[in-house]
Motif scaffolding. Sequence first.
Motif, short mmCIF file in Angstrom:
data_model
loop_
_atom_site.label_atom_id
_atom_site.label_comp_id
_atom_site.label_asym_id
_atom_site.label_seq_id
_atom_site.Cartn_x
_atom_site.Cartn_y
_atom_site.Cartn_z
N ILE A 19 5.19 15.78 -9.23
CA ILE A 19 5.85 16.22 -10.48
C ILE A 19 4.86 16.91 -11.40
O ILE A 19 5.15 17.96 -11.98
N GLN A 20 3.64 16.34 -11.49
CA GLN A 20 2.65 16.82 -12.46
C GLN A 20 2.06 18.20 -12.10
O GLN A 20 1.90 19.05 -12.95
N LEU A 21 1.72 18.36 -10.82
CA LEU A 21 0.99 19.58 -10.46
C LEU A 21 1.95 20.65 -9.95
O LEU A 21 2.63 20.44 -8.93
N PRO A 22 2.01 21.77 -10.63
CA PRO A 22 2.97 22.80 -10.23
C PRO A 22 2.57 23.48 -8.91
O PRO A 22 3.44 23.84 -8.12
N ASN A 23 1.27 23.61 -8.65
CA ASN A 23 0.84 24.27 -7.42
C ASN A 23 0.70 23.24 -6.29
O ASN A 23 0.80 22.05 -6.51
N ASP A 24 0.44 23.75 -5.09
CA ASP A 24 0.18 22.87 -3.93
C ASP A 24 1.26 21.82 -3.73
O ASP A 24 0.95 20.68 -3.36
N LYS A 25 2.49 22.15 -3.98
CA LYS A 25 3.58 21.17 -3.84
C LYS A 25 3.64 20.60 -2.41
O LYS A 25 3.89 19.41 -2.20
N LEU A 26 3.37 21.48 -1.43
CA LEU A 26 3.60 21.11 -0.04
C LEU A 26 2.79 19.87 0.37
O LEU A 26 3.31 18.96 1.01
N ILE A 27 1.50 19.86 -0.07
CA ILE A 27 0.66 18.74 0.36
C ILE A 27 1.20 17.41 -0.16
O ILE A 27 1.18 16.39 0.54
N TRP A 28 1.74 17.37 -1.35
CA TRP A 28 2.28 16.11 -1.90
C TRP A 28 3.54 15.70 -1.17
O TRP A 28 3.79 14.52 -0.96
N ILE A 29 4.29 16.71 -0.76
CA ILE A 29 5.51 16.37 -0.01
C ILE A 29 5.14 15.75 1.34
O ILE A 29 5.68 14.73 1.75
N LEU A 31 0.83 -1.21 0.00
CA LEU A 31 0.00 0.00 0.00
C LEU A 31 0.86 1.25 0.00
O LEU A 31 0.63 2.20 -0.76
N ALA A 32 1.89 1.25 0.84
CA ALA A 32 2.75 2.43 0.97
C ALA A 32 3.51 2.70 -0.32
O ALA A 32 3.65 3.85 -0.74
N VAL A 33 3.98 1.64 -0.97
CA VAL A 33 4.72 1.82 -2.22
C VAL A 33 3.80 2.41 -3.28
O VAL A 33 4.17 3.37 -3.98
N LEU A 34 2.58 1.89 -3.37
CA LEU A 34 1.61 2.43 -4.34
C LEU A 34 1.36 3.91 -4.05
O LEU A 34 1.36 4.75 -4.95
N ALA A 35 1.19 4.24 -2.78
CA ALA A 35 0.92 5.62 -2.40
C ALA A 35 2.12 6.51 -2.75
O ALA A 35 1.96 7.62 -3.26
N LEU A 36 3.31 6.00 -2.49
CA LEU A 36 4.52 6.77 -2.81
C LEU A 36 4.57 7.11 -4.30
O LEU A 36 4.85 8.24 -4.68
N ILE A 37 4.29 6.08 -5.12
CA ILE A 37 4.33 6.31 -6.58
C ILE A 37 3.29 7.36 -6.96
O ILE A 37 3.60 8.33 -7.65
N GLY A 48 5.91 11.98 2.69
CA GLY A 48 6.53 11.70 3.99
C GLY A 48 5.76 10.66 4.77
O GLY A 48 6.32 9.70 5.29
N ILE A 49 4.44 10.83 4.81
CA ILE A 49 3.60 9.88 5.56
C ILE A 49 3.69 8.49 4.95
O ILE A 49 3.86 7.49 5.65
N SER A 50 3.64 8.43 3.61
CA SER A 50 3.71 7.11 2.96
C SER A 50 5.04 6.45 3.28
O SER A 50 5.12 5.23 3.50
N GLY A 51 6.10 7.26 3.29
CA GLY A 51 7.41 6.70 3.61
C GLY A 51 7.41 6.11 5.01
O GLY A 51 7.93 5.02 5.25
N PHE A 52 6.75 6.79 5.90
CA PHE A 52 6.68 6.31 7.28
C PHE A 52 5.90 4.97 7.35
O PHE A 52 6.31 4.04 8.03
#
Length: 313
Positions: A256-266, A243-249, A270-274
């Motif tokens: 990469i795709q969305l130029p705005n709202d970068k912070l939320i994806w970061i 599940l986490a790997v899928l979420a990470l991808i 982080g959460i998926s990595g955890f």
Amino acid sequence: MEQKQLLSLIIPVYYEEEVLEESYARMDAAMQSTGHPYEIIYVNDGSRDGTMKVLRKLAKEHEEVKVLSFSRNFGHQLAVTCGMDAAKGDALIIIDVDLQDPPEIIPQMVERWKAGAEIVYGKRAKREGETIFKKLTAAVYYRLLRSMSAYPIPLDTGDFRLLDRKVADVFLEMRENARFLRGMSAWMGFEAEPLEYVRQERAAGKTKYTLKKMLKLAMDGITGFSSKPLTLPLGWGVALSVLAVLALIFFAVMWIQLPNDKLIWIYSLGISGFVLLQGITFIFMAIQGMYLGRVYDEVKRRPLYIVAEKLNI
Ligand code: UDP
Ligand code: MG
């Protein structure tokens, strides 16, 4: 004429002064009606009431009564084991002293044994005079145990059973501390036949199996016959990691795709990595569990295999 084979009746006793005499009378009558010579072995599991007084009297009056008395309470399963160690019979019968298991069916057990059964176990068709709580917990527990155990432990059976000498000898080779007799009996294999009976109310006195003792026995049953709990985290770990790997991808692509709202994806990355780390931790816990299970199997030093019959050897 062929000599009749000796039967050993093994009875653990713990604070049972109220029931002992009546119990002896019925057990003795049942043993007599088998037509075989017999011995009745009582193991006093550290009772401090009048139990020993009654046992001393019985032993004095009847030479087939044998008594072993523990220095303290070691528990029902060890009391039975001690009685089995001392038994000389060609068949060993284990029964509770409180007459919940009717001794009157012993002759039938002996008949089945003579007809070739190596283990005859009492199967409770019905339980009488036990609390709903006990019946319910027992029903749930036996089913849970069965789902966990690698060897099918028959449902609704206690320790009331007859074991052929050959089976008893194998059983007594197993010297593990935490003993769960019905599980060990299932582990051994052999031709086991059920004999149905109605479990009666206790003839006198109260149950000596406190909730604590029941829980210990229940845990011994599960931990002694299943290493499933040890490897339980494996499935979770794998599921979480995938599940986490899928979420990470997914989140990486979004980042990469969305130029705005970068912070939320970061943050999401982080959460998926955890979560992935947690999944990996579970997997390693299960791997450790597998080794632990092996160590446990090895220290039990059970026989490697059991030969039931030999021909031309
Ligand atoms: N018993 C024993 N040691 C213990 C508890 C029980 O030897 O620590 C004996 C008890 O005297 C009886 C048998 O084990 O012969 C079964 O106990 P009990 O009838 O109290 O259990 P229940 O039938 O209620 O599960
Ligand atoms: Mg009982």
